[in-house]
Structures are given as structure tokens and as C-alpha cells.
Design a protein around this motif. Sequence first.
Motif, PDB file in Angstrom:
ATOM      1  N   ALA A  18       0.849  -1.203   0.000  1.00  0.00           N
ATOM      2  CA  ALA A  18       0.000   0.000   0.000  1.00  0.00           C
ATOM      3  C   ALA A  18       0.876   1.242   0.000  1.00  0.00           C
ATOM      4  CB  ALA A  18      -0.933  -0.007   1.204  1.00  0.00           C
ATOM      5  N   SER A  19       1.938   1.219   0.791  1.00  0.00           N
ATOM      6  CA  SER A  19       2.859   2.345   0.854  1.00  0.00           C
ATOM      7  C   SER A  19       3.554   2.560  -0.487  1.00  0.00           C
ATOM      8  CB  SER A  19       3.882   2.116   1.955  1.00  0.00           C
ATOM      9  OG  SER A  19       4.742   3.225   2.069  1.00  0.00           O
ATOM     10  N   LYS A  20       4.009   1.487  -1.125  1.00  0.00           N
ATOM     11  CA  LYS A  20       4.657   1.598  -2.437  1.00  0.00           C
ATOM     12  C   LYS A  20       3.694   2.201  -3.462  1.00  0.00           C
ATOM     13  CE  LYS A  20       7.966  -2.191  -1.993  1.00  0.00           C
ATOM     14  NZ  LYS A  20       9.239  -2.002  -2.625  1.00  0.00           N
ATOM     15  N   ALA A  21       2.456   1.743  -3.463  1.00  0.00           N
ATOM     16  CA  ALA A  21       1.463   2.276  -4.412  1.00  0.00           C
ATOM     17  C   ALA A  21       1.180   3.749  -4.139  1.00  0.00           C
ATOM     18  CB  ALA A  21       0.172   1.459  -4.344  1.00  0.00           C
ATOM     19  N   THR A  28      -3.560   8.560  -1.802  1.00  0.00           N
ATOM     20  CA  THR A  28      -3.868   7.798  -0.594  1.00  0.00           C
ATOM     21  C   THR A  28      -4.415   6.455  -1.049  1.00  0.00           C
ATOM     22  OG1 THR A  28      -4.366   9.787   0.662  1.00  0.00           O
ATOM     23  CG2 THR A  28      -5.291   7.728   1.491  1.00  0.00           C
ATOM     24  N   VAL A  29      -3.925   5.373  -0.455  1.00  0.00           N
ATOM     25  CA  VAL A  29      -4.331   4.024  -0.844  1.00  0.00           C
ATOM     26  C   VAL A  29      -4.988   3.332   0.338  1.00  0.00           C
ATOM     27  CG1 VAL A  29      -3.481   1.732  -1.520  1.00  0.00           C
ATOM     28  CG2 VAL A  29      -2.506   3.783  -2.567  1.00  0.00           C
ATOM     29  N   ALA A  39      -2.501   3.943   3.321  1.00  0.00           N
ATOM     30  CA  ALA A  39      -1.180   4.559   3.206  1.00  0.00           C
ATOM     31  C   ALA A  39      -1.285   5.907   2.512  1.00  0.00           C
ATOM     32  CB  ALA A  39      -0.239   3.648   2.427  1.00  0.00           C
ATOM     33  N   HIS A  40      -0.523   6.854   3.038  1.00  0.00           N
ATOM     34  CA  HIS A  40      -0.386   8.174   2.423  1.00  0.00           C
ATOM     35  C   HIS A  40       1.012   8.688   2.761  1.00  0.00           C
ATOM     36  CE1 HIS A  40      -1.582  12.098   0.855  1.00  0.00           C
ATOM     37  NE2 HIS A  40      -0.829  12.582   1.825  1.00  0.00           N
ATOM     38  N   PRO A  82      -3.913  17.186   3.157  1.00  0.00           N
ATOM     39  CA  PRO A  82      -4.231  15.964   2.402  1.00  0.00           C
ATOM     40  C   PRO A  82      -4.025  14.664   3.184  1.00  0.00           C
ATOM     41  CG  PRO A  82      -3.031  17.497   1.018  1.00  0.00           C
ATOM     42  CD  PRO A  82      -3.008  18.065   2.420  1.00  0.00           C
ATOM     43  N   GLN A  83      -3.183  14.670   4.222  1.00  0.00           N
ATOM     44  CA  GLN A  83      -3.019  13.449   5.026  1.00  0.00           C
ATOM     45  C   GLN A  83      -4.302  13.084   5.769  1.00  0.00           C
ATOM     46  OE1 GLN A  83       0.511  11.916   6.768  1.00  0.00           O
ATOM     47  NE2 GLN A  83       1.479  13.931   6.598  1.00  0.00           N
ATOM     48  N   ARG A  84      -5.188  14.046   5.958  1.00  0.00           N
ATOM     49  CA  ARG A  84      -6.474  13.764   6.624  1.00  0.00           C
ATOM     50  C   ARG A  84      -7.291  12.743   5.842  1.00  0.00           C
ATOM     51  NH1 ARG A  84      -8.222  13.732  10.881  1.00  0.00           N
ATOM     52  NH2 ARG A  84     -10.229  14.670  10.508  1.00  0.00           N
TER      53      ARG A  84
END
Length: 127
Positions: A18-21, A28-29, A39-40, A82-84
Motif C-alpha cells: 500500500a505504501s509503495k502504491a 492515498t491508498v 497509506a499516504h 491531504p493526510q487527513r
Amino acid sequence: HSIIVSSESIEADPATWASKAAHLLDVTVLLKGSRTVVAHMDRVISLPQATPFLATAGSGDVLAGIIGALVATNYIEILNDPQRLADVAATGAFIHNEAAKIASNGGPISASSLIDAIPAAVVKILK
């Protein structure tokens, strides 16, 4: 760039993939599975193990609806940070799983019973 990876590899380490994507696509995945992760950027949120009753037709649509409603009610915060969006997506997945546990009552569920259980799940979470 394209990356080819097996579903077994993703299931074995969903947080990494998820982090790689998220990094590769700059998004955000939410990677849904028995262990859902969001993940973001460098942040990964791992949720508790999901009930297997979520493996039913239409449950993904219900999850999308929950997250859509949460995005709509939190769009100003998401625009400012955007992390929200990762928090909102994780919250949606958590509500989705709680609703499934309520709807299942120990047995299989349908998408409509999952929808019906959302209010009770939110109440349970807020208590």
C-alpha cells in the motif's frame, strides 16, 4: 513505471505494498483485506483484523459509500491537510467492519444488512 507483484506477496505484506502504491502514484491508498491498511506518503494506518463476513457481494460498494460520505463531511480539513484523507479512509473502514460485526450476528450478511447496521456501528464507536 510498472510493477508486477503477486497477490500472495501483497497479502503477506499489505502495509509495504500500500505504501509503495501511495508513493508511486502520489495518492492515498486503502488496501482492503483481512488486514486493511491505509497509506499516504510515509504514513501507514493498520486496522484490526476484519470479520470474514465482509467477503460478500456489494460490501465494497458499502465501504465506498461510507468513505464518500466521510469525505464530503470533512472536505475542508482534507483540502487543508491531504493526510487527513488517510484518517477519513481508515475511519470508514473501521465503521464498515463494526457494521459487519453487528449485521452478522454470527452468520453471513448482505450488503443491505450491512447498510442497516451503519448507524448502530457509529453509536457503538462513539460510546
